[in-house]
Design an enzyme around this catalytic site. Structure first.
Site, PDB file in Angstrom:
ATOM      1  N   LEU A   1      -6.770   0.748   1.679  1.00 17.35           N
ATOM      2  CA  LEU A   1      -5.842   1.962   0.993  1.00 17.35           C
ATOM      3  C   LEU A   1      -5.377   2.618   2.211  1.00 17.35           C
ATOM      4  O   LEU A   1      -5.535   3.828   2.425  1.00 17.35           O
ATOM      5  CB  LEU A   1      -6.591   2.670   0.082  1.00 17.35           C
ATOM      6  CG  LEU A   1      -7.007   2.108  -1.192  1.00 17.35           C
ATOM      7  CD1 LEU A   1      -8.154   2.920  -1.816  1.00 17.35           C
ATOM      8  CD2 LEU A   1      -5.636   1.509  -2.186  1.00 17.35           C
ATOM      9  N   HIS A   2      -4.688   2.068   3.259  1.00 21.42           N
ATOM     10  CA  HIS A   2      -4.096   2.725   4.328  1.00 21.42           C
ATOM     11  C   HIS A   2      -3.247   3.954   4.101  1.00 21.42           C
ATOM     12  O   HIS A   2      -3.467   4.959   4.398  1.00 21.42           O
ATOM     13  CB  HIS A   2      -3.277   1.808   5.153  1.00 21.42           C
ATOM     14  CG  HIS A   2      -3.955   0.591   5.853  1.00 21.42           C
ATOM     15  ND1 HIS A   2      -4.852   0.512   6.683  1.00 21.42           N
ATOM     16  CD2 HIS A   2      -3.605  -0.859   5.494  1.00 21.42           C
ATOM     17  CE1 HIS A   2      -5.077  -0.568   7.118  1.00 21.42           C
ATOM     18  NE2 HIS A   2      -4.446  -1.568   6.292  1.00 21.42           N
ATOM     19  N   ASP A   3      -1.971   3.719   3.216  1.00 18.50           N
ATOM     20  CA  ASP A   3      -1.072   4.661   3.182  1.00 18.50           C
ATOM     21  C   ASP A   3      -1.624   5.623   1.861  1.00 18.50           C
ATOM     22  O   ASP A   3      -1.351   6.853   2.253  1.00 18.50           O
ATOM     23  CB  ASP A   3       0.070   4.112   2.779  1.00 18.50           C
ATOM     24  CG  ASP A   3       0.648   3.431   3.844  1.00 18.50           C
ATOM     25  OD1 ASP A   3       0.344   3.339   5.007  1.00 18.50           O
ATOM     26  OD2 ASP A   3       1.671   2.551   3.589  1.00 18.50           O
TER      27      ASP A   3
ATOM     28  N   THR B   1      -8.931   4.291   7.589  1.00 19.96           N
ATOM     29  CA  THR B   1      -8.191   3.645   6.631  1.00 19.96           C
ATOM     30  C   THR B   1      -9.078   2.253   6.178  1.00 19.96           C
ATOM     31  O   THR B   1      -9.076   1.877   5.149  1.00 19.96           O
ATOM     32  CB  THR B   1      -6.873   3.278   6.513  1.00 19.96           C
ATOM     33  OG1 THR B   1      -6.595   2.324   7.790  1.00 19.96           O
ATOM     34  CG2 THR B   1      -5.976   4.512   6.907  1.00 19.96           C
TER      35      THR B   1
ATOM     36  N   ASP C   1       0.894  -1.197  -0.041  1.00 24.23           N
ATOM     37  CA  ASP C   1      -0.130   0.142   0.236  1.00 24.23           C
ATOM     38  C   ASP C   1       0.869   1.165   0.078  1.00 24.23           C
ATOM     39  O   ASP C   1       0.629   2.232  -0.396  1.00 24.23           O
ATOM     40  CB  ASP C   1      -0.977   0.052   1.022  1.00 24.23           C
ATOM     41  CG  ASP C   1      -0.330  -0.158   2.400  1.00 24.23           C
ATOM     42  OD1 ASP C   1       0.586  -0.865   2.685  1.00 24.23           O
ATOM     43  OD2 ASP C   1      -0.953   0.568   3.231  1.00 24.23           O
TER      44      ASP C   1
END
Ligand code: BDR
Ligand code: CA
Length: 316
Positions: free
Chosen positions: A247-249, A200, A16
């Site tokens: 889609l954390h980052d 997130t 990610d």
């Protein structure tokens, strides 16, 4: 369009993180000028190699300054996440055309110096987006807090405020890996925004959606991202029951491009460093009083549909 905002991305480059880098480079509002690496998802050598592979794939007109950072957390032993990101951080995939790393790109050896130089050069125009453990930033606080405080904003992906953790029951991975560093950075009086799992984990990229973009556009980047995310997506099939990934980052990058996507509140946050049972847990006291401006702002809500549309439009 106004001048793009200078950005420094501090990353433990796994899957990610790669999506976040691609999204940042494809955002005209931003100018990715610096990338520093830190051990986390994989060891720092793999992280640095993965950054080089992504930069080679993207071929930006002005290549960023790249510097390798901390090999290990401040005090704890390094924990990596090969089950999520693969042993090399990219699920063992090859990205066509990136096997030979760009010899023209030199990698510096001092991430902390690079971070502080970026603050000196750009002052309040600089935004730092930290999407790995906060080791490099904590070392920068220890080295020269006043200089680091010149940065306009520091966005960190990490923590789990009102939701369960993803590394044991209460902790999020980045803060679990280096809780001492997270506690230092969140309590140094810096202009920090925290992007925790609370938001997130509302942002899921489905494998099919990414494949559709790749087929519709034929874009080399989208096709590469399908390959890089393949094993990350399969991990979520096994553990979460959906064929996709969080889609954390990328959401941390979106917080710079379009802050209106997020609802934030100020909170004092302490990170548990002692108890083996709750290591890395974020304990947040939301604050509405006069001192609230010295505390980090924490994202508590996200317009996930708008973000996902926005992300998919740009990952081409
Ligand atoms: C965070 O941990 C890493 O595995 C991801 O890259 C992200 O930065 C999510 O908890
Ligand atoms: Ca990361």
């Amino acid at each position: 369009m106004p001048h793009p905002l200078p950005l420094l991305i501090d990353t433990d480059c796994g899957v990610d993180d790669a999506l976040a880098l691609a999204f940042a480079f494809r955002s005209p509002e931003l100018s990715v000028e610096f990338i520093t690496t830190v051990a986390g998802n994989v060891g720092v050598s793999h992280c640095t190699r993965n950054v080089l592979r992504i930069v080679r794939l993207l071929q930006p007109a002005t290549p960023p300054v790249i510097a390798r950072g901390a090999k290990r957390p401040l005090k704890k032993k390094l924990l990596t996440a090969p089950e999520v990101h693969g042993v090399d951080g990219f699920g063992g995939t090859t990205i066509r055309g990136t096997r030979f790393l760009p010899a023209s790109l030199r990698v510096g050896r001092n991430a902390v110096k690079t971070i502080l130089d970026a603050c000196r050069q750009h002052g309040s125009r600089l935004t730092i987006v930290a999407v790995g453990p906060l080791t490099n930033l904590a070392l920068a606080v220890k080295s020269n807090r006043r200089l680091l405080a010149r940065a306009g904003r520091i966005i960190t992906m990490g923590g789990a405020m009102r939701v369960p953790g993803n590394t044991g029951p209460v902790a999020e991975f980045n803060y679990f890996v280096d809780p001492e560093a997270a506690d230092i950075v969140l309590n140094a009086g810096l202009p920090v925004t925290v992007i925790p799992l609370d938001v997130t984990e509302q942002c899921v990229l489905l494998a099919q959606d990414l494949r559709d973009v790749a087929v519709r556009t034929g874009s080399r980047l989208a096709r590469a991202m399908v390959a890089v995310t393949r094993s990350y997506m399969k991990y979520h099939v096994r553990t979460e029951g959906f064929d996709g990934g969080y889609l954390h980052d990328p959401l941390a990058v979106a917080a710079v491009v379009d802050p209106g996507l997020l609802t934030t509140l100020p909170a004092q946050i302490r990170v548990e460093c002692e108890s083996p049972l709750t290591r890395g847990m974020t304990v947040a006291t939301f604050s509405y009083g006069t001192r609230s401006s010295v505390f980090p702002r924490v994202a508590i809500g996200v317009d996930q549909a708008r973000f996902k549309r926005f992300f998919l439009e740009r990952i081409v």
